[in-house]
Enzyme design. Structure first.
Site, PDB file in Angstrom:
ATOM      1  N   TRP A 112       0.818  -1.222   0.000  1.00  0.00           N
ATOM      2  CA  TRP A 112       0.000   0.000   0.000  1.00  0.00           C
ATOM      3  C   TRP A 112       0.852   1.273   0.000  1.00  0.00           C
ATOM      4  CZ3 TRP A 112      -0.455  -4.338   2.920  1.00  0.00           C
ATOM      5  CH2 TRP A 112      -1.586  -5.137   2.693  1.00  0.00           C
ATOM      6  N   ASP A 113       2.167   1.140  -0.096  1.00  0.00           N
ATOM      7  CA  ASP A 113       3.066   2.293   0.006  1.00  0.00           C
ATOM      8  C   ASP A 113       2.893   2.997   1.351  1.00  0.00           C
ATOM      9  OD1 ASP A 113       5.023   4.093  -0.685  1.00  0.00           O
ATOM     10  OD2 ASP A 113       3.706   5.366  -1.864  1.00  0.00           O
TER      11      ASP A 113
END
Length: 772
Positions: A444-445
């Site tokens: 998801w960064d």
């Protein structure tokens, strides 16, 4: 009048067709039936208006009352939830009443009275948008103290004022009683090139050493400024030609205790560049410290696997700890497998020689790779700022991810336990002492963007413990004993979604949640929480919600479009926390914008990039070469360019570390410079915008912040959150304020870099100091 009636009938008919058709689509997808009914009622009102039948207004009045009942049932008394639901049908009713009132040659008093009442209702309800709706109302606390301090000059000598990263100014000349009298004392112009494309952003928090301010531009030009008068002392230009994201969040300082006072480079300004160099400058003259590296420069791209397109360089200030300069690096995300190494290196502050290196992929490499090899490629990097505890001899590193962000299969196996982890290293050896991972198998960064804050807080037994606070993009706040890495507050592993991902992905079944500390923002999205400025774009967002994949937080990336909330922007981002040690409070600002993300198989992606240009920072459109997929990310926005998530879009929160509760929370700024379709409406609606940079707190009981989307530096009461003052800036700011007392005139100043708000096309080159 007949023409007006026909024209309004046409508007109602078109609107009715829109809501009936799109409302049916939403209802058939399992969503609310209201919009379909609303559309039918608009069509009936259109027919009656066309017939010049006054019952059209009766139908619209009944529609408005129906809407009120439905809206209260769906969102209760939440103002921003009611905003698009109420104002659109009320607006239709007001126009209808106006048309009907003047259908007759002599309008009736009763018709005009009803019209006036409707207009007043509209204006009154709309007027509440200019009121700051605090999500948590701050109250007076008898235990809150204003610190007793000497107000003696004291340097702001590191990015967070000290290497502990607390952003606390121990001065109270400027306080809650007199902050309303703040005025601009001086303004300095750097003359930096302005970049309307937005790739250069002024995120700089200057240093203050004695009577000199040290400020850097996004192009790494360093300006020495007289702290009392704002006059230039010297300028040093490292000759950078950026070809990507240009940032300089700050520079660092070293005072050599072994050097004779006044000798060359006894005081040094230490900085990195966006072409991956480390350099030192004499703080007094601006001359190169020629004994450092080669003529004052060290090449940071050496042995990291740098490529010609500069995927690796530095945007944050280096950490100066004892006699070492500790440096990480920004790596452009999602370009390809095996991007430059995330190695952490320590350089001798006087010579520039490598003293140690921490290569998490190869623990045997403790300084430099042998035989021309590189440090391990593709390992998690530290693009933000580190913190340092001199007493414990520990450096605290907030790490990012092994690239790419949205597909983990094939990442170096040694990296998985370090992605999105806080790591403590020994200052002397560079060896790991402890680590804690805030996201497992990060897809998801959700890298750690914030500088850790070294604070003292009580554990569950009430004992004061030397702690480290780590903010996250998820809105989770983790608190650890900085000696051992053990959580001070309860952390639970909770199950997370396991469906929707590509077949060759293996996501983590659980994720850590810091349940013992408050979560800022976040929460689950629903169709009902989808937003818009009007009923039109709210309906669009609700339909879009039904079309996307959303399984709650940690919705997995896949070949169908998913909604991600919190997005990769945050939660909390690089601005970090500020800390009031007297009242044991931290202050944080957050971003509440949802994102969209989709993976594409390689053939589809190759077609897509023929018409969609890849982004320079690895987000938006990115190739992820070496994997089967490319990726596309964006914000979740309505066709009007308005977020589909509900306001506030950004807040400031105060958290009591003794009780571990939010004591106040409210919107950080206004939407004065924002509006649909990117058109600034000039309406200072207190819906809060995405907040960049960070807060600064002082012994005067104040919290300063300027990183919103309007052009103001604000001062809030640290006790209650009440806005006490705002000073207009020539352009917005994406920087954290700082404060100092001049050793010349003894006055306290508050200083801000104003180079333009995030995402704003209006940019500048200002450094501005305020004083009483």
């Amino acid at each position: 009048m007949k023409i007006v009636t026909i024209a309004y009938s046409l508007i109602l008919a078109i609107s009715g067709i829109f809501f009936t058709y799109e409302g049916a689509e939403l209802a058939l997808a399992g969503g609310s039936l209201y919009y379909f009914i609303f559309g039918l009622l608009l069509l009936l009102a259109a027919f009656l208006h066309f017939k010049a039948d006054v019952r059209a207004s009766v139908v619209l009045a009944a529609t408005f009352l129906l809407t009120i009942c439905w809206a209260l049932w769906e969102v209760g008394l939440n103002y921003w939830g009611l905003f698009p639901r109420v104002l659109t049908p009320l607006g239709f009713l007001i126009i209808s009443l106006g048309v009907v009132a003047f259908l007759r040659p002599a309008p009736r008093f009763g018709s005009l009275g009803v019209l006036a009442a409707a207009v007043v209702t509209f204006l009154a309800f709309f007027g509440f948008s200019f009121k700051p709706f605090q999500e948590v109302i701050g109250e007076r606390d008898p235990s809150f103290k204003i610190a007793q301090v000497s107000n003696a000059p004291d340097n702001w000598a590191a990015y967070g004022r000290t290497v502990e990263g607390t952003r606390y100014g121990p001065f109270n000349q400027i306080n809650r009683d007199n902050v309303r009298n703040l005025k601009i004392a001086w303004t300095y112009r750097t003359g930096r090139p302005l970049d309307p494309g937005g790739w250069a952003s002024d995120q700089n928090t200057p240093l203050q050493i004695d009577n000199t301010i040290y400020s850097c531009t996004p192009q790494n030009v360093i300006h020495a400024i007289d702290a009392t008068t704002g006059k230039n002392k010297w300028i040093s230009d490292p000759g950078v030609r950026p070809n990507s994201v240009a940032r300089c969040r700050g520079v660092s300082f070293f005072r050599d205790p072994d050097a004779a006072k006044g000798s060359q480079c006894a005081d040094r300004i230490i900085a990195t560049t966006i072409d991956a160099r480390l350099h030192e400058i004499d703080a007094t003259t601006g001359a190169r410290c020629t004994g450092f590296g080669e003529n004052g420069f060290v090449n940071l791209s050496d042995r990291v696997g740098q490529s010609q397109n500069l995927l690796y360089y530095q945007t944050s200030a280096p950490l100066v700890a004892r006699n070492l300069i500790v440096v990480g690096g920004w790596v452009s995300d999602n370009q390809h497998r095996g991007e430059p190494s995330g190695v952490i290196r320590a350089f001798d502050v006087r010579t520039g020689a490598v003293v140690w290196a921490w290569d998490l992929g190869n623990p045997q490499t403790t300084r430099e790779p042998q035989d021309g090899q590189t440090y391990t490629l593709g390992t998690p990097n530290m693009w933000s700022h580190a913190a340092f505890d001199d007493k414990l001899g520990l450096i605290f590193l907030p790490l990012g991810n092994a690239t790419p962000d949205y597909f983990s299969t094939g990442r170096p196996p040694h990296s998985e336990s370090y992605n999105s982890a806080l790591v403590a290293l020994d200052i002397e050896s560079g060896r790991e002492r402890w680590k804690f991972q805030t996201v497992h198998t990060d897809l998801w960064d959700y890298d750690l963007p914030s500088q850790p804050a070294l604070v003292d807080m009580p554990n569950d037994k009430g004992e004061m413990v030397p702690s480290v606070i780590q903010l996250t993009k998820r809105g989770q706040i983790f608190a650890f004993d900085r000696r051992t890495g053990q959580p001070i507050t309860r952390v639970e592993e909770k199950p997370v979604p396991q469906t929707g991902h590509v077949s060759d992905e293996l996501p983590s079944p659980t994720q850590p949640y810091s349940v013992g500390m408050p979560t800022i923002g976040g929460g689950a999205l629903t169709e009902a929480s989808a937003w818009g400025m009007t009923s039109f774009d709210q309906l669009w967002c609700r339909i879009d919600f039904r079309k996307r994949r959303y399984d709650g937080e940690f919705t997995l990336p896949g070949l169908t479009s998913r909604i991600q909330y919190p997005s990769a922007m945050g939660g909390m981002n690089w601005g970090s926390a500020s800390y009031d040690p007297v009242n044991s409070r931290i202050f944080v600002n957050d971003i509440r914008i949802a994102g969209l993300n989709r993976l594409m198989l390689r053939d589809e992606f190759n077609e897509y990039v023929k018409t969609h240009k890849p982004t320079l920072d690895g987000h938006g459109v990115a190739a992820m070469e070496g994997t089967p997929y490319g990726e596309v990310t964006s914000h979740w926005m309505s066709p009007f360019g308005v977020p589909c998530s509900q306001p506030p879009f950004g807040t400031i929160s105060a958290i009591d570390l003794k009780t571990r509760k939010v004591v106040w929370q409210g919107p950080a700024d206004t939407a004065k410079n924002l509006g649909p379709m990117g058109i600034a409406l000039g309406l200072p609606m207190r819906m809060g915008s995405p907040t960049y940079a960070g807060t600064m707190t002082t012994a005067g009981g104040l919290v300063f912040f300027a990183g919103g989307q309007d052009n103001y530096l604000r001062a809030f009461d640290a006790e209650t959150g009440q806005e006490l003052w705002k000073g207009e800036l020539p352009v917005g700011s994406s920087a954290t304020p700082m404060t100092y007392v001049s050793p010349i005139d003894g006055k306290q100043y508050v200083l801000i870099s104003a180079g333009g708000a995030a995402h704003s096309p209006t940019m500048g080159d200002y450094v501005i100091a305020f004083s009483l």
